[in-house]
Design a protein around this motif. Structure first.
Motif, PDB file in Angstrom:
ATOM      1  N   GLY B 103     -66.880 -24.413 -45.152  1.00  0.00           N
ATOM      2  CA  GLY B 103     -65.302 -24.605 -45.093  1.00  0.00           C
ATOM      3  C   GLY B 103     -64.568 -23.278 -45.643  1.00  0.00           C
ATOM      4  N   GLU B 104     -63.474 -23.029 -44.741  1.00  0.00           N
ATOM      5  CA  GLU B 104     -62.582 -21.852 -45.063  1.00  0.00           C
ATOM      6  C   GLU B 104     -61.203 -22.586 -45.688  1.00  0.00           C
ATOM      7  OE1 GLU B 104     -63.830 -20.096 -40.939  1.00  0.00           O
ATOM      8  OE2 GLU B 104     -62.057 -19.429 -41.721  1.00  0.00           O
ATOM      9  N   PHE B 105     -60.676 -21.843 -46.620  1.00  0.00           N
ATOM     10  CA  PHE B 105     -59.590 -22.511 -47.350  1.00  0.00           C
ATOM     11  C   PHE B 105     -58.509 -21.689 -46.324  1.00  0.00           C
ATOM     12  CE2 PHE B 105     -56.425 -23.597 -49.938  1.00  0.00           C
ATOM     13  CZ  PHE B 105     -55.380 -22.531 -50.385  1.00  0.00           C
ATOM     14  N   LEU B 106     -57.415 -22.767 -45.965  1.00  0.00           N
ATOM     15  CA  LEU B 106     -56.288 -22.119 -44.890  1.00  0.00           C
ATOM     16  C   LEU B 106     -55.122 -21.972 -45.937  1.00  0.00           C
ATOM     17  CD1 LEU B 106     -56.521 -24.688 -42.075  1.00  0.00           C
ATOM     18  CD2 LEU B 106     -56.859 -22.320 -41.968  1.00  0.00           C
ATOM     19  N   GLU B 107     -54.690 -23.023 -46.438  1.00  0.00           N
ATOM     20  CA  GLU B 107     -53.535 -22.758 -47.122  1.00  0.00           C
ATOM     21  C   GLU B 107     -53.198 -23.678 -48.231  1.00  0.00           C
ATOM     22  OE1 GLU B 107     -49.782 -22.815 -44.703  1.00  0.00           O
ATOM     23  OE2 GLU B 107     -50.534 -24.614 -43.838  1.00  0.00           O
ATOM     24  N   LYS B 108     -52.349 -23.360 -49.200  1.00  0.00           N
ATOM     25  CA  LYS B 108     -51.863 -24.532 -50.072  1.00  0.00           C
ATOM     26  C   LYS B 108     -50.395 -24.891 -49.401  1.00  0.00           C
ATOM     27  CE  LYS B 108     -49.838 -24.015 -54.548  1.00  0.00           C
ATOM     28  NZ  LYS B 108     -50.143 -23.937 -55.802  1.00  0.00           N
ATOM     29  N   SER B 109     -50.038 -26.166 -49.153  1.00  0.00           N
ATOM     30  CA  SER B 109     -48.782 -26.437 -48.656  1.00  0.00           C
ATOM     31  C   SER B 109     -48.037 -27.375 -49.359  1.00  0.00           C
ATOM     32  CB  SER B 109     -48.891 -26.659 -47.208  1.00  0.00           C
ATOM     33  OG  SER B 109     -49.698 -27.914 -47.119  1.00  0.00           O
ATOM     34  N   GLN B 110     -46.636 -27.760 -49.390  1.00  0.00           N
ATOM     35  CA  GLN B 110     -45.814 -28.781 -49.761  1.00  0.00           C
ATOM     36  C   GLN B 110     -46.355 -29.957 -49.009  1.00  0.00           C
ATOM     37  OE1 GLN B 110     -44.962 -27.570 -52.730  1.00  0.00           O
ATOM     38  NE2 GLN B 110     -43.448 -29.193 -52.448  1.00  0.00           N
ATOM     39  N   LEU B 111     -46.208 -31.253 -49.719  1.00  0.00           N
ATOM     40  CA  LEU B 111     -46.658 -32.529 -49.040  1.00  0.00           C
ATOM     41  C   LEU B 111     -45.613 -33.121 -48.185  1.00  0.00           C
ATOM     42  CD1 LEU B 111     -48.769 -34.576 -49.326  1.00  0.00           C
ATOM     43  CD2 LEU B 111     -47.695 -35.729 -51.116  1.00  0.00           C
ATOM     44  N   ASP B 112     -45.746 -33.403 -46.782  1.00  0.00           N
ATOM     45  CA  ASP B 112     -45.016 -33.545 -45.997  1.00  0.00           C
ATOM     46  C   ASP B 112     -45.873 -34.694 -45.189  1.00  0.00           C
ATOM     47  OD1 ASP B 112     -43.456 -32.209 -42.826  1.00  0.00           O
ATOM     48  OD2 ASP B 112     -43.365 -34.291 -43.763  1.00  0.00           O
ATOM     49  N   TRP B 113     -45.625 -36.136 -45.693  1.00  0.00           N
ATOM     50  CA  TRP B 113     -46.384 -37.255 -44.984  1.00  0.00           C
ATOM     51  C   TRP B 113     -46.166 -37.244 -43.592  1.00  0.00           C
ATOM     52  CZ3 TRP B 113     -50.433 -38.800 -47.299  1.00  0.00           C
ATOM     53  CH2 TRP B 113     -50.713 -39.161 -48.471  1.00  0.00           C
ATOM     54  N   ASP B 114     -44.861 -36.960 -42.909  1.00  0.00           N
ATOM     55  CA  ASP B 114     -44.581 -37.016 -41.444  1.00  0.00           C
ATOM     56  C   ASP B 114     -45.613 -36.241 -40.733  1.00  0.00           C
ATOM     57  OD1 ASP B 114     -41.027 -37.545 -41.796  1.00  0.00           O
ATOM     58  OD2 ASP B 114     -42.691 -39.166 -41.531  1.00  0.00           O
ATOM     59  N   SER B 115     -45.808 -34.991 -41.245  1.00  0.00           N
ATOM     60  CA  SER B 115     -46.545 -34.244 -40.119  1.00  0.00           C
ATOM     61  C   SER B 115     -48.072 -34.543 -40.622  1.00  0.00           C
ATOM     62  CB  SER B 115     -46.442 -32.751 -40.659  1.00  0.00           C
ATOM     63  OG  SER B 115     -46.685 -32.249 -41.670  1.00  0.00           O
ATOM     64  N   PHE B 116     -48.285 -35.112 -41.857  1.00  0.00           N
ATOM     65  CA  PHE B 116     -49.707 -35.266 -42.182  1.00  0.00           C
ATOM     66  C   PHE B 116     -50.400 -36.768 -41.340  1.00  0.00           C
ATOM     67  CE2 PHE B 116     -49.759 -32.071 -44.931  1.00  0.00           C
ATOM     68  CZ  PHE B 116     -50.482 -32.212 -46.011  1.00  0.00           C
ATOM     69  N   LEU B 117     -49.298 -37.511 -41.080  1.00  0.00           N
ATOM     70  CA  LEU B 117     -50.041 -38.802 -40.483  1.00  0.00           C
ATOM     71  C   LEU B 117     -49.660 -38.732 -39.195  1.00  0.00           C
ATOM     72  CD1 LEU B 117     -48.701 -41.214 -43.269  1.00  0.00           C
ATOM     73  CD2 LEU B 117     -50.868 -40.185 -42.852  1.00  0.00           C
ATOM     74  N   ILE B 118     -49.062 -37.488 -38.451  1.00  0.00           N
ATOM     75  CA  ILE B 118     -48.781 -37.762 -36.976  1.00  0.00           C
ATOM     76  C   ILE B 118     -49.884 -37.828 -36.022  1.00  0.00           C
ATOM     77  CG2 ILE B 118     -48.501 -35.325 -36.436  1.00  0.00           C
ATOM     78  CD1 ILE B 118     -45.908 -35.792 -35.161  1.00  0.00           C
ATOM     79  N   SER B 119     -51.147 -37.442 -36.471  1.00  0.00           N
ATOM     80  CA  SER B 119     -52.424 -37.226 -35.837  1.00  0.00           C
ATOM     81  C   SER B 119     -53.312 -38.360 -36.030  1.00  0.00           C
ATOM     82  CB  SER B 119     -53.075 -35.672 -35.842  1.00  0.00           C
ATOM     83  OG  SER B 119     -52.168 -34.676 -35.792  1.00  0.00           O
ATOM     84  N   LYS B 120     -54.474 -38.191 -35.122  1.00  0.00           N
ATOM     85  CA  LYS B 120     -55.676 -39.327 -35.466  1.00  0.00           C
ATOM     86  C   LYS B 120     -56.154 -38.674 -36.807  1.00  0.00           C
ATOM     87  CE  LYS B 120     -57.398 -41.473 -31.303  1.00  0.00           C
ATOM     88  NZ  LYS B 120     -56.037 -41.822 -30.687  1.00  0.00           N
ATOM     89  N   CYS B 121     -56.370 -39.580 -37.806  1.00  0.00           N
ATOM     90  CA  CYS B 121     -57.023 -39.165 -39.076  1.00  0.00           C
ATOM     91  C   CYS B 121     -57.963 -40.202 -39.556  1.00  0.00           C
ATOM     92  CB  CYS B 121     -55.728 -38.594 -40.000  1.00  0.00           C
ATOM     93  SG  CYS B 121     -54.665 -39.946 -40.491  1.00  0.00           S
ATOM     94  N   LEU B 122     -58.616 -39.724 -40.763  1.00  0.00           N
ATOM     95  CA  LEU B 122     -59.449 -40.475 -41.496  1.00  0.00           C
ATOM     96  C   LEU B 122     -58.955 -40.180 -42.913  1.00  0.00           C
ATOM     97  CD1 LEU B 122     -61.693 -42.585 -41.731  1.00  0.00           C
ATOM     98  CD2 LEU B 122     -63.449 -40.650 -41.934  1.00  0.00           C
ATOM     99  N   ILE B 123     -58.568 -41.257 -43.683  1.00  0.00           N
ATOM    100  CA  ILE B 123     -57.801 -40.950 -45.026  1.00  0.00           C
ATOM    101  C   ILE B 123     -58.932 -41.692 -45.987  1.00  0.00           C
ATOM    102  CG2 ILE B 123     -56.084 -41.436 -46.699  1.00  0.00           C
ATOM    103  CD1 ILE B 123     -54.374 -41.630 -43.995  1.00  0.00           C
ATOM    104  N   PHE B 124     -59.189 -41.101 -47.103  1.00  0.00           N
ATOM    105  CA  PHE B 124     -59.850 -41.530 -48.371  1.00  0.00           C
ATOM    106  C   PHE B 124     -58.928 -41.518 -49.500  1.00  0.00           C
ATOM    107  CE2 PHE B 124     -63.482 -41.686 -45.684  1.00  0.00           C
ATOM    108  CZ  PHE B 124     -64.461 -40.916 -45.943  1.00  0.00           C
TER     109      PHE B 124
END
Lengths: 151, 467
Positions: B103-124
């Motif tokens: 894996g490659e590190f992309l970035e550290k970002s602020q938590l934004d649930w709206d954009s985080f949950l907009i796509s298909k995803c698997l959450i642990f």
């Protein structure tokens, strides 16, 4: 002298006398509510989903009414589902509604005793999920009318 | 001929020596199994004989408390690792393993649930903060991740094409930030995507009445964390009630022989244990180092009094692995479990598990907790990678033929709870809710029902799910 006294009294009356203003005259007094998710007020959107969850907040003690309607062939609005939610101390509401295939016109109203009803509407066009499956499984080549299925 | 006789004689000597050695070892294990100082061959055999008191076996991947699949349309599905029949949990772990390899590190970002949950995803989702370096050790990897951080949730974003990019975000709720990584040409991205699609299609076909929504995505900021709550369309829905069974009972009565057959695996040498019945009618089996008890309140307990090897290198993941391996050896446990909590106390790691049936958690009743001095269904203590204590509610739970009704949705339950809290706290207003969930309440009754459980300031309130 009398004129000056009269002028002074008038000055005092204009600037220091209490003024009464009734709230109805200067604000709408409508129930304060907002839809935070599920639909975009005033907007038209499309979906393949059979249901939609509408969430938001309103004043404690108010009632949120959600009505779902469809236009018939003659353009008349037919109501096919209604939901009523009583708002409690958290002020939150959340309602999952079932959509019919086609254009669903959704009205959301908030009412409370002693206050004017406020409302909003939106449109959700529900498409048949089979179309989504066909779109995902097929490809279209420009210039060719037939969709080629990937199987 | 003489040569053959000499060769046979040598072989005979080797066989005799091997038999003598085997006899000494077996006698040592039978009579001197923990008295290493008395074992003449201790220094020779110490590396070969595992007395089982210190775990050094398979490393277990730290499991999430729950798994959520997001379909990209603000609808979610929630379930637990042990009840996952689709294989999606394993696929998620394969994706994380890929991250720890290439894996490659992309970035550290602020938590934004709206954009985080907009796509298909698997959450642990994890019940506590997990350190990324500790977590990586459970995959047997040691890649430099360029960052040291803690996380509460892992979000995995697959794509639908072969060899596509897989993105993984680690969310730190306390700091409201996320660490984002990607794996180019992932071998599992498409598999995870397909598994999510399949799950969604199966739910649509099965007419599953319950779907989940995200409180953050819904704009419910009264919740501290992003909680996934159940929703349904109808005014009321039916659900299966549960019943409990005692694995140690036969024809309604406790059977000592059945109990003994289950607990023999807890002893190094089951033939040397002795037993007694206490004043309350509970049973106790013991040898010099191990005690196993069963009480009439339905509590199974195991205590290990062997000396702890202080030289053992202890770690969170090794302790967790010891706990998981021990639970696996409890053959009387037939109910699925999930990791609800963990903490450290007096140099011991304590792992707490609850039961789950029908994709819903089970929570012990207040009476059950008080009778057994237990806050969870299973509590297991590990010190220096050795299980010291194991306590669990001995019953198993399963669906029964009866059904119940839910006609109170989560906001009504939350409103009720807020009023109760207001009355109990002398008028303080709730501004922050930790959690809300539907769970089976493990009362002493035969038919176990669902209730709403709301956590406010670490206090758990329970209200009925029926109006």
């Amino acid at each position: 002298m009398k004129t000056k006294i009269f002028g002074l009294l008038l000055f005092l009356f204009v600037f220091f006398a209490p003024t009464f203003a009734y709230a109805d005259e200067y604000s709408s007094n409508e129930v304060n509510f907002s839809v935070t998710s599920g639909v975009v007020i005033g907007d038209t959107e499309s979906t393949f989903d059979k249901t939609r969850t509408i969430t938001g907040w309103s004043e404690n003690g108010s009632v949120i009414s959600i009505s779902l309607n469809k236009k018939n062939a003659s353009g008349t609005l037919n109501n096919y589902a209604n939901y009523e939610i009583e708002i409690g101390p958290t002020g939150l509401f959340s309602q999952t509604v079932e959509l019919e295939i086609g254009e669903n016109i959704i009205y959301i109203e908030a009412c409370k005793n002693g206050k004017n009803t406020s409302g909003a509407s939106c449109v959700i066009k529900r498409k048949n999920r089979l179309i989504k499956t066909e779109l995902e499984n097929g490809i279209s080549i420009p210039g060719i009318n037939t969709m080629i299925a990937l199987y | 001929m003489t040569v053959i006789i000499m060769k046979l004689s040598k072989i005979q000597n080797f066989v005799i020596i091997a038999l003598v050695i085997a006899t000494v070892v077996q006698t040592g294990k039978l009579w001197l199994y923990d008295n290493d100082g008395h074992n003449f061959f201790y220094t020779v055999f110490a590396d070969f004989i595992n007395d089982g008191s210190t775990y050094s076996g398979e490393t277990y991947i730290l499991e999430p408390s729950s798994i959520i699949t997001g379909y990209g349309n603000k609808k979610f599905s929630k379930f637990y690792c042990e009840s996952d029949n689709s294989g999606i949990y394993d696929l998620g772990n394969d994706g994380i393993k890929e991250l720890f390899s290439k894996g490659e590190f992309l970035e550290k970002s602020q938590l934004d649930w709206d954009s985080f949950l907009i796509s298909k995803c698997l959450i642990f989702k994890y019940s506590q903060s997990v350190n990324i370096n500790d977590f990586e050790t459970s995959f047997g990897k040691n890649k430099d991740l360029k960052n040291d951080f803690n996380f509460n949730s892992i979000l995995i974003y697959p794509q639908m094409n072969y060899g596509s990019t897989l993105k993984i975000s680690f969310v730190d709720l306390e700091k409201e930030e996320s660490y984002n990584y990607k794996i180019t040409s992932s071998k599992v991205s498409k598999d995870i995507y397909d598994a999510i699609e399949k799950r969604q299609n199966n739910e649509i076909k099965s007419d599953n009445q319950i779907t989940y929504i995200s409180t953050k995505q819904s704009g419910f900021n009264i919740f501290y964390d992003n909680v996934f709550v159940p929703q349904w369309t109808e005014n009321q829905i039916e659900y299966s009630l549960l019943k409990r069974t005692n694995p140690f009972e036969q024809n309604g009565d406790f059977s000592v022989s059945i109990f003994e057959s289950y607990i023999d695996d807890f002893f190094d040498n089951s033939t040397s244990k002795w037993s007694e019945v206490n004043e309350q009618g509970g049973y106790l089996f013991s040898d010099d180092n191990t005690v196993v008890k069963y009480s009439v309140t339905g509590l199974l307990e195991y205590f290990n009094y062997k000396a702890v090897d202080e030289n053992v290198e202890e770690s969170f993941i090794k302790s967790y692995s010891a706990a998981k391996n021990f639970i696996k050896s409890d053959n009387s446990l037939k109910t699925d479990i999930y990791l609800e909590n963990w903490y450290k106390e007096n140099d011991e790691y304590i792992f707490c598990f609850n039961y789950t049936v029908n994709n819903m958690p089970l929570i012990p009743s207040d009476i059950l907790k008080e009778m057994n001095n237990l806050d969870y269904c299973i509590e297991i203590s590990v010190k220096n990678n050795s299980v010291r204590k194991y306590r669990r509610i001995a019953y198993n739970y399963e669906k029964e033929n009866k059904t119940g009704l839910i006609n109170k949705e989560f906001i009504k339950a939350l409103d009720e709870t807020v009023m109760i809290n207001y009355q109990n706290s002398g008028g303080s207003i709730v501004t922050n809710v930790d959690d809300i969930k539907l769970a089976y309440y493990m009362s002493g009754k035969d038919s176990i029902k669902l209730r709403w459980f709301t956590t406010i300031n670490n206090n758990v309130y329970s209200v009925s799910c029926e109006k």
